[in-house]
Design an enzyme around this catalytic site. Structure first.
Site: not given
Length: 497
Positions: A183-184, A246
């Site tokens: 998950d960037h 996110h």
């Protein structure tokens, strides 16, 4: 606070499935180039691209060079470093469902004497199972003389059931310790700094609880629309695209307890505990505590933009949300009674991601002065993008003979304080995957718990269907109903203009 990301000392093979795609060109190779500039890549790195297009080694190198030239944040380019990186790239042409392609990949890795391997799935989620099957059937998931890891991009599943099915499938080939779900957002400096800010400083941690905090607002606002992703987006919406991953990751890091150690297992244990403590939103309760809307045509930055249903490949009867507000509660000793307000969406006026901690009003107002700082002036804002930093707002007396309290901001900017912009998220995450540090990657139980929260809401929406969603004009923050959602609690959204 987090284990230091050191330069890997081993020879590593980095296999990118879907190397011809946009993610590789825009993010992965530019990130590897930045790591090369920082002297953090292993001395012996081999990159193998795997895709079905009729490319050669030379053509792939030329295409990926264009990507670095366009998307590298540092200019001018160091041509020697770039040429060195491109020189270690090789291409294997194959469709993902062709067993012979995986045998050719195995032969290439044997030829290049690669034992330590990272498989990066830079592909649509629909290809994950096929690739995992191919790796398993070709016996590429383990190596007697080295380690093997797989990096899987989000979304990990479409709902709770599909996430479990995918997990079961992955675990038939890979052990959980080999799996790195990326998950960037977790690679962003400010996200990592949430824990440093809380647990390495003695100032705020004593206040980080229900006794002093009134509410928390997490905002993920985008100015862009769905663009070419409309086909995917209409089956996902904001809740699958942003909320499940996110947003819930940001909530978990904000609300978690101090881990016993800053190791992957300990940090992720505490994040899971937070997600498990999120009060379920089911049935009519989910309808009361969520708000959905869809953008119509409007103006952003002086440019007229289409409405969601006017975007290519979006059905005229779509009820997919492009804006979501939610009220969550974490039923723990620390957070009981503190609402976490979420708002995220597309075609909003400003691109910003932030976590705003609103502290309570002082118990007894002592000053009968004109108060321009508001009823509860203390707000701590963790700015995640586009400019990473931290802001604290306090009330202070304005100089002069008239007694007036004015709001004052204390600002910290990464760029100003450290003399450079923070590294791209993928730089940190790629390096951690090479070093075997899974702290910033999501674990299976973490993904499943996040999907449990999300699926309850989705199920409620399906049980109480609507023919049309409320709409908001592109380039605006919504409308009266959006404000009314939070005003029911006697609160307002933070002003981001």
């Amino acid at each position: 606070m987090f284990p230091q990301s050191e330069k890997p000392s081993e020879r590593i093979g980095f296999v990118i499935f879907g190397v011809t795609g946009d993610l590789t060109r825009r993010k992965l190779i530019p990130a590897l180039y930045q790591l090369s500039l920082a002297e953090q890549l292993p001395d012996e790195l081999v990159i193998i691209g795997f895709a079905r297009r009729d490319w050669s080694d030379e053509f792939m190198r030329a295409e990926l060079k264009k990507g670095v030239e366009e998307f590298s944040p540092v200019k001018p380019l160091d041509q020697d470093k770039l040429d060195e990186l491109l020189g270690c790239m090789y291409y294997v042409r194959s469709s993902f469902d062709d067993p012979e392609g995986y045998h050719r990949l195995a032969e290439k890795m044997d030829q290049l004497e690669i034992t330590n391997r990272i498989y990066y799935l830079s592909t649509p989620p629909s290809a994950y199972r096929t690739i995992i099957n191919g790796i398993g059937e070709a016996c590429l998931a383990e190596c007697a003389t080295g380690w093997v890891r797989v990096v899987i991009e989000k979304p990990f599943g479409h709902d709770l059931s599909s996430a479990r099915e995918l997990d079961n499938h992955v675990h038939q080939v890979f052990d959980e310790s080999q799996v790195y779900r990326i998950d960037h957002y977790l690679g962003k400096e400010t996200v990592q700094n949430i824990l440093v800010f809380r647990f390495a400083n003695g100032i705020f941690e004593p206040l980080w609880n229900r006794n002093y905090i009134d509410n928390v607002q997490i905002t993920v606002s985008e100015t862009v629309g769905v663009g070419s992703r409309a086909g995917y987006y209409d089956t996902a919406g904001v809740i699958r695209d942003m909320f499940q991953n996110h947003i819930l990751q940001l909530l978990a890091l904000t609300a978690m307890e101090a881990p016993v150690a800053f190791s992957a297992a300990a940090v992720r244990d505490e994040k899971v505990k937070v997600l498990q403590a999120v009060r379920p939103l089911q049935g009519e309760e989910a309808l009361r505590h969520t708000f959905r809307a869809q953008y119509v045509a409007g103006t952003i930055a002086g440019k007229r933009v289409l409405g969601y249903k006017d975007e290519p490949n979006v059905p005229d009867n779509s009820v997919t949300e492009t804006l979501l507000a939610a009220r969550l509660e974490v039923d723990s000793w620390r957070w009981a009674g503190v609402p976490f307000y979420i708002r995220c969406g597309k075609r909003l006026p400003k691109r910003v991601t932030e976590i705003a901690i609103q502290f309570k009003q002082v118990p007894l107002p002592l000053f009968g002065w004109q108060n321009m700082a508001g009823d509860a002036p203390n707000v701590l804002v963790l700015n995640i993008q586009p400019e990473e930093g931290i802001t604290l707002r306090i009330g202070a007396k304005k100089p002069g003979p008239i007694n007036t309290i004015e709001p004052v901001q204390l600002d910290f900017s990464y760029a100003e304080s450290f003399g450079a912009t923070p590294p791209e998220a993928y730089e940190r995450l790629l390096l951690d995957s090479m070093n075997g540090d899974a702290t910033l990657f999501t674990r299976a139980d973490e993904v499943e718990t996040a999907w449990t929260i999300t699926s309850d809401i989705i199920q409620a929406w399906q049980d109480f269907p609507v023919k049309n969603l409320p709409v908001y004009e592109a380039g605006t923050w919504g409308f009266a109903a959006m404000d009314e959602f939070i005003r029911r609690d006697g609160r307002t959204w933070r002003n981001l203009t």
